[in-house]
Scaffold this motif. Structure first.
Motif, PDB file in Angstrom:
ATOM      1  N   ARG A   1      50.533 -36.771 -32.483  1.00  0.00           N
ATOM      2  CA  ARG A   1      49.597 -37.873 -33.129  1.00  0.00           C
ATOM      3  C   ARG A   1      50.172 -38.285 -34.448  1.00  0.00           C
ATOM      4  NH1 ARG A   1      45.086 -33.799 -32.780  1.00  0.00           N
ATOM      5  NH2 ARG A   1      44.639 -33.706 -30.495  1.00  0.00           N
ATOM      6  N   LEU A   2      50.046 -39.502 -34.624  1.00  0.00           N
ATOM      7  CA  LEU A   2      50.285 -39.925 -36.132  1.00  0.00           C
ATOM      8  C   LEU A   2      49.114 -40.409 -36.565  1.00  0.00           C
ATOM      9  CD1 LEU A   2      53.542 -42.216 -35.599  1.00  0.00           C
ATOM     10  CD2 LEU A   2      53.548 -40.536 -37.165  1.00  0.00           C
ATOM     11  N   ALA A   3      48.775 -40.047 -38.093  1.00  0.00           N
ATOM     12  CA  ALA A   3      47.740 -40.534 -38.674  1.00  0.00           C
ATOM     13  C   ALA A   3      48.096 -40.895 -40.095  1.00  0.00           C
ATOM     14  CB  ALA A   3      46.716 -39.282 -38.842  1.00  0.00           C
ATOM     15  N   GLY A   4      47.136 -41.438 -40.806  1.00  0.00           N
ATOM     16  CA  GLY A   4      47.355 -41.986 -42.181  1.00  0.00           C
ATOM     17  C   GLY A   4      47.718 -43.437 -41.932  1.00  0.00           C
ATOM     18  N   GLU A   5      48.259 -44.055 -43.056  1.00  0.00           N
ATOM     19  CA  GLU A   5      48.660 -45.385 -43.237  1.00  0.00           C
ATOM     20  C   GLU A   5      49.981 -45.607 -43.086  1.00  0.00           C
ATOM     21  OE1 GLU A   5      47.779 -46.868 -47.132  1.00  0.00           O
ATOM     22  OE2 GLU A   5      45.971 -45.907 -47.247  1.00  0.00           O
ATOM     23  N   SER A   6      50.283 -46.248 -41.860  1.00  0.00           N
ATOM     24  CA  SER A   6      51.476 -46.377 -41.451  1.00  0.00           C
ATOM     25  C   SER A   6      52.216 -47.887 -42.153  1.00  0.00           C
ATOM     26  CB  SER A   6      51.631 -46.601 -40.027  1.00  0.00           C
ATOM     27  OG  SER A   6      53.011 -46.754 -39.262  1.00  0.00           O
ATOM     28  N   ALA A   7      53.111 -47.506 -42.720  1.00  0.00           N
ATOM     29  CA  ALA A   7      53.481 -48.871 -43.407  1.00  0.00           C
ATOM     30  C   ALA A   7      54.686 -49.636 -42.688  1.00  0.00           C
ATOM     31  CB  ALA A   7      54.493 -48.712 -44.779  1.00  0.00           C
TER      32      ALA A   7
ATOM     33  N   THR B   1      48.085 -23.582 -26.787  1.00  0.00           N
ATOM     34  CA  THR B   1      48.715 -24.981 -27.093  1.00  0.00           C
ATOM     35  C   THR B   1      48.471 -25.279 -28.264  1.00  0.00           C
ATOM     36  OG1 THR B   1      46.672 -25.989 -26.295  1.00  0.00           O
ATOM     37  CG2 THR B   1      48.317 -25.754 -24.525  1.00  0.00           C
ATOM     38  N   VAL B   2      49.384 -26.295 -28.770  1.00  0.00           N
ATOM     39  CA  VAL B   2      49.026 -26.898 -30.297  1.00  0.00           C
ATOM     40  C   VAL B   2      49.326 -28.260 -30.279  1.00  0.00           C
ATOM     41  CG1 VAL B   2      51.531 -26.305 -30.591  1.00  0.00           C
ATOM     42  CG2 VAL B   2      50.217 -26.617 -32.708  1.00  0.00           C
ATOM     43  N   ALA B   3      48.329 -28.899 -31.012  1.00  0.00           N
ATOM     44  CA  ALA B   3      48.399 -30.356 -31.117  1.00  0.00           C
ATOM     45  C   ALA B   3      48.909 -30.561 -32.438  1.00  0.00           C
ATOM     46  CB  ALA B   3      47.013 -30.902 -30.988  1.00  0.00           C
ATOM     47  N   VAL B   4      49.983 -31.415 -32.569  1.00  0.00           N
ATOM     48  CA  VAL B   4      50.825 -31.843 -34.013  1.00  0.00           C
ATOM     49  C   VAL B   4      50.447 -33.083 -34.271  1.00  0.00           C
ATOM     50  CG1 VAL B   4      52.987 -31.840 -34.943  1.00  0.00           C
ATOM     51  CG2 VAL B   4      52.706 -30.230 -33.158  1.00  0.00           C
ATOM     52  N   THR B   5      49.794 -33.117 -35.678  1.00  0.00           N
ATOM     53  CA  THR B   5      49.563 -34.398 -36.072  1.00  0.00           C
ATOM     54  C   THR B   5      50.464 -34.488 -37.302  1.00  0.00           C
ATOM     55  OG1 THR B   5      47.493 -34.114 -35.420  1.00  0.00           O
ATOM     56  CG2 THR B   5      47.684 -35.905 -37.104  1.00  0.00           C
ATOM     57  N   PHE B   6      51.076 -35.642 -37.460  1.00  0.00           N
ATOM     58  CA  PHE B   6      51.795 -36.199 -38.484  1.00  0.00           C
ATOM     59  C   PHE B   6      51.141 -37.135 -39.370  1.00  0.00           C
ATOM     60  CE2 PHE B   6      55.065 -34.801 -35.317  1.00  0.00           C
ATOM     61  CZ  PHE B   6      56.109 -34.094 -36.154  1.00  0.00           C
ATOM     62  N   PHE B   7      50.631 -36.874 -40.506  1.00  0.00           N
ATOM     63  CA  PHE B   7      49.600 -37.381 -41.462  1.00  0.00           C
ATOM     64  C   PHE B   7      50.756 -38.384 -42.490  1.00  0.00           C
ATOM     65  CE2 PHE B   7      47.078 -38.546 -44.984  1.00  0.00           C
ATOM     66  CZ  PHE B   7      45.926 -39.093 -44.389  1.00  0.00           C
ATOM     67  N   VAL B   8      50.843 -39.520 -42.293  1.00  0.00           N
ATOM     68  CA  VAL B   8      51.668 -40.338 -43.062  1.00  0.00           C
ATOM     69  C   VAL B   8      50.980 -40.945 -44.246  1.00  0.00           C
ATOM     70  CG1 VAL B   8      53.418 -42.055 -42.927  1.00  0.00           C
ATOM     71  CG2 VAL B   8      52.972 -40.655 -41.055  1.00  0.00           C
ATOM     72  N   ASP B   9      51.537 -40.792 -45.396  1.00  0.00           N
ATOM     73  CA  ASP B   9      50.972 -41.229 -46.779  1.00  0.00           C
ATOM     74  C   ASP B   9      52.112 -42.079 -47.334  1.00  0.00           C
ATOM     75  OD1 ASP B   9      49.641 -42.025 -49.181  1.00  0.00           O
ATOM     76  OD2 ASP B   9      49.571 -40.099 -49.922  1.00  0.00           O
ATOM     77  N   PRO B  10      52.340 -43.437 -47.047  1.00  0.00           N
ATOM     78  CA  PRO B  10      53.485 -43.892 -47.678  1.00  0.00           C
ATOM     79  C   PRO B  10      53.505 -44.303 -49.169  1.00  0.00           C
ATOM     80  CG  PRO B  10      52.109 -45.535 -46.535  1.00  0.00           C
ATOM     81  CD  PRO B  10      51.547 -44.218 -46.385  1.00  0.00           C
ATOM     82  N   GLY B  11      52.242 -44.373 -49.652  1.00  0.00           N
ATOM     83  CA  GLY B  11      52.148 -44.568 -51.189  1.00  0.00           C
ATOM     84  C   GLY B  11      52.365 -46.207 -51.452  1.00  0.00           C
ATOM     85  N   ARG B  12      53.014 -46.535 -52.746  1.00  0.00           N
ATOM     86  CA  ARG B  12      53.208 -47.968 -52.984  1.00  0.00           C
ATOM     87  C   ARG B  12      54.798 -48.274 -52.577  1.00  0.00           C
ATOM     88  NH1 ARG B  12      49.944 -50.012 -58.056  1.00  0.00           N
ATOM     89  NH2 ARG B  12      50.848 -51.983 -57.212  1.00  0.00           N
ATOM     90  N   ARG B  13      54.996 -49.309 -52.301  1.00  0.00           N
ATOM     91  CA  ARG B  13      56.441 -49.858 -52.001  1.00  0.00           C
ATOM     92  C   ARG B  13      56.965 -49.868 -53.297  1.00  0.00           C
ATOM     93  NH1 ARG B  13      57.639 -54.466 -47.892  1.00  0.00           N
ATOM     94  NH2 ARG B  13      59.521 -53.316 -46.952  1.00  0.00           N
ATOM     95  N   VAL B  14      58.106 -49.522 -53.429  1.00  0.00           N
ATOM     96  CA  VAL B  14      59.104 -49.394 -54.633  1.00  0.00           C
ATOM     97  C   VAL B  14      60.010 -50.326 -54.876  1.00  0.00           C
ATOM     98  CG1 VAL B  14      60.205 -47.852 -56.301  1.00  0.00           C
ATOM     99  CG2 VAL B  14      58.248 -46.855 -54.940  1.00  0.00           C
TER     100      VAL B  14
END
Length: 775
Positions: free
Chosen positions: A279-285, A341-354
């Protein structure tokens, strides 16, 4: 007389207690100090003592004050005894200085140099000229044993003695019995069920004695090495789905004679887990459909920690290339122990665009700013891109003007979405004046010199003059190149050169050529590692045939002996090697086409392709694969490729084991000299490694084992040359050993080449070398 090291440190504390008790009996009332007198000093100045004393003239002295004086002076470490007395209103300080170390004598050490041992002692405060402190003596044995234990000598015995000398000095003598080096006798693994012990031990650098242990030291136990091997073992299991793998215990034991070491490791594998979901979670920029391909895992695959970390790193880099320089990607596994079994979640926190506010150049005192800025791929005011910053650094490093290039991206104070790009360079001299002498088996004594300025007046332009002379080859060149003739990076260069080649000395052929060239070339960058080239040159050739060459005489009769030719060249080159000398990865490719334009005295063309690739097999071994193909022919009024423009094969830079330029067709009369051919096919497979001795030769010496093949052919029928035509059965093969050394006085290469299919008429040469030339 000598003083034993053991059991003496407590005397200092007894003296301190006695001094404190004595100080309380020298007077019965407080008094004001009118003067301070220090007695017993030998090397230490009174000023040094006064700096450490907590009292001064005019102070009132009481019992507590004198106790503080004694403690302070003892605390300096300069004195073995301190007493405080009163002479009227004068405070009298009696001291007994500790002796100075006059010499340190170490004997019995063979495995570790004396200087290295003394450096270790100096680090703990024991060195010649320093004040002798008995409290350090116990640490001597611990420090020396630590150094020997690190080398696997666990049976070492150390005896230290201290001998008094005149003028309050001592000599420290350390006698060492090193014993034998302890070797790992066995490593036992307990608890492994899914993998064999042999397979797991391949992950270890430590192990039982092998044939290579004399330089790899794999059989010498080290706590640090074992910790690294245990982490490799853990990674091995975690990359194969064993999420709950544990190392329960590690036991290291040594035999009574201190010669053999046994290591026992108890592990708990746990179960092997499969991936149930990703899974992908968090804010995806960045759109999710662009991030999922960066995750190199699939449902049903065995879980792998390294693949998970690499996937998270790829997502972070993708976000960084879009300006999210401070993005965080955290991996959260959800483990189900019931079905493993294992469910893998990638939690994305992009922060602010620089964004990049400024690009600052530092350290370039000679090189102009514009020379650096034109290599930058990251631009001011644009989104920050990690790839562009890295690419900019690599381009600056490839210029060759700097010893070091570093780039930092600090955040702009008071701003959450801006960074600066600070480029710091360490310039090196860009001018070179080189002169040398060398020897080559094929060309005799070589004299060479060159004057070049790669960064002329800090503009990035190259100016050079060079000449090389030998018995068979004389060469003079003046060249100028502007790598940025246009702002788009198109280069322009000019060249004037003269070369005289006596082929009788070089290949045995009886003729000489004098060739003068004047040309201009352009280079068009295609990528950061490749470029296209286009050039035009005028070439003057004066051909001198010998009396014993029917081929040369026939050529002069048909074409004359003086030629004015105008030649167009086109090329494609690519260089992705990690370094120019002794590369370990990457490739070097060159495709070159030459054609003399209609109207030239000689009308011909040549097509050449050369490719060399480097593949790292391990941290030490590099596989090199080389291929070299060339073909030429005449057109118009010229029948065939002029034979002095032929390709040659054989020798150190072609097919080793044969004399240089000796392979291929030969004249059918006279001395049957090699003529070269208009078709060339050659290659090599070579395995390189630095020598096992290590040290400074790691970077300057390479050993190799090679397999060479190749030949040249004359594809046109001729009664003056034999054989003619192309046949793969003519390819020659050789194998052997090579050594290349960048010595302090020049480059040296040597080889032992053994032909595998030499013919009776071949000129073979097992040992070949070059000195004073690049290779």
């Amino acid at each position: 007389m000598s003083i034993s090291v053991k059991g003496r440190a407590h005397r200092r504390w007894i003296g301190l207690i006695a001094a404190l008790l004595f100080s309380q009996t020298v007077w019965s009332a407080d008094f004001t100090i009118s003067d301070i007198r220090v007695e017993g000093l030998q090397r230490i100045s009174p000023g040094t003592v006064f700096n450490y004393m907590p009292v001064s003239i005019g102070d009132t002295v009481s019992d507590s004050v004198t106790a503080n004086v004694i403690r302070a002076l003892y605390g300096t470490g300069f004195f073995d005894d301190v007493r405080v007395e009163r002479d009227g209103t004068i405070l009298v300080i009696w001291v007994e200085e500790r002796p100075a170390i006059a010499e340190i004598d170490i004997s019995g050490n063979k495995d570790i140099k004396t200087d290295d041992l003394k450096k270790g002692l100096q680090d703990i405060g024991l060195a010649e000229g320093r004040v002798f402190n008995r409290s350090l003596l116990d640490r001597i044995e611990l420090e020396l044993k630590r150094q020997y234990f690190a080398r696997g000598k666990y049976g070492v015995e150390i005896q230290s003695t201290v001998s008094p000398l005149e003028r309050n000095r001592v000599a420290v003598r350390i006698e060492i019995a090193e014993g034998v080096t302890s070797r790992i006798k066995q490593i036992n693994l307990i608890g492994n069920e899914s993998f064999s012990e042999k397979q797991l031990l391949r992950q270890f650098k430590l192990g039982k004695s092998r044939w290579h242990s004399f330089y790899s030291k794999n059989d010498q136990y080290s706590k640090q090495k074992l910790a690294g091997d245990l982490e490799s073992l853990r990674s091995f299991y975690l990359d194969r789905g064993f999420i709950k793998f544990e190392i329960d215990s590690t036991q290291v034991s040594i035999s009574p004679d201190k010669k053999d070491i046994y290591v026992t490791i108890v592990i708990d594998e746990g179960g092997r887990y499969q991936i149930s979901d990703i899974r992908l979670a968090g804010e995806s920029a960045v759109p999710t459909e662009e991030l999922f391909p960066l995750i190199h895992m699939r449902r049903g695959d065995t879980f792998s920690r390294s693949q998970t970390a690499e996937s998270a790193e790829r997502i972070s880099k993708r976000l960084a290339n879009e300006g999210y320089a401070f993005a965080n990607v955290n991996t959260i596994p959800e483990i189900n122990d019931e079905d493993l079994t294992v469910a893998v979640t990638f939690f994305v926190d992009p922060g602010r665009r620089v964004y990049v506010r400024r690009i600052n150049m530092k350290g370039n005192t000679e090189t102009r700013d514009e020379v650096l800025r034109r290599e930058m791929r990251q631009l001011e005011g644009a989104w920050f891109s990690a790839d562009l910053v890295r690419e900019s650094q690599e381009r600056l490093q490839r210029l060759g003007y700097f010893d070091d290039v570093s780039i930092e991206t600090p955040a702009v104070p008071g701003s959450a979405d801006q960074v600066d790009v600070d480029v710091t360079v360490k310039e090196k001299p860009s001018g070179n004046l080189m002169a040398g002498i060398g020897y080559s088996q094929s060309q005799g004594i070589l004299f060479n010199t060159s004057i070049s300025q790669n960064n002329f007046l800090g503009t990035g332009k190259r100016v050079s003059f060079a000449f090389n002379t030998s018995d068979s080859n004389q060469y003079y060149q003046l060249a100028y190149t502007n790598p940025y003739f246009t702002v788009d990076g198109i280069s322009r260069g000019f060249e004037l050169s003269y070369r005289k080649i006596d082929y009788d000395d070089l290949t045995g052929a009886d003729y000489t050529t004098d060739v003068g060239k004047a040309g201009m070339s352009f280079g068009l960058p295609i990528t950061d590692t490749s470029k296209a080239g286009l050039g035009f040159r005028y070439q003057y050739t004066n051909f001198h045939p010998g009396d014993n060459s029917a081929l040369a005489q026939d050529f002069v009769d048909s074409n004359g002996d003086v030629f004015n030719d105008f030649i167009l060249t086109a090329s494609y080159t690519r260089d992705s090697r990690d370094q120019a000398i002794f590369p370990t990865k990457g490739a070097s490719q060159a495709l070159v086409a030459e054609v003399s334009v209609p109207g030239s005295d000689l009308q011909y063309y040549r097509l050449s392709y050369r490719d060399r690739r480097y593949v790292p097999l391990t941290s030490r071994f590099v596989l090199s694969v080389r291929g070299d193909v060339g073909y030429g022919d005449g057109y118009g009024s010229t029948d065939g490729l002029p034979f002095f423009e032929n390709y040659y094969a054989g020798g150190p830079r072609s097919v080793r084991g044969w004399e240089e330029s000796s392979l291929g067709p030969r004249e059918t009369s006279g001395d049957f000299d090699a003529t070269g051919g208009n078709l060339k096919l050659a290659g090599s497979i070579e395995l390189f490694a630095p020598p096992p001795i290590g040290g400074q030769f790691e970077k300057t010496l390479r050993l190799g084992a090679f397999f060479d093949f190749g030949n040249v052919w004359a594809t046109q029928d001729s009664d003056l040359v034999s054989p003619t035509g192309f046949s793969l059965s003519d390819i020659r093969y050789s194998t052997g050993l090579s050594v290349s050394w960048m010595s302090p006085v020049g480059a040296l290469s040597a080889s032992l080449g053994f032909p595998l299919n030499a013919e009776d008429e071949d000129d073979t040469q097992v040992f070949q070398f070059n000195f004073g030339q690049s290779f």
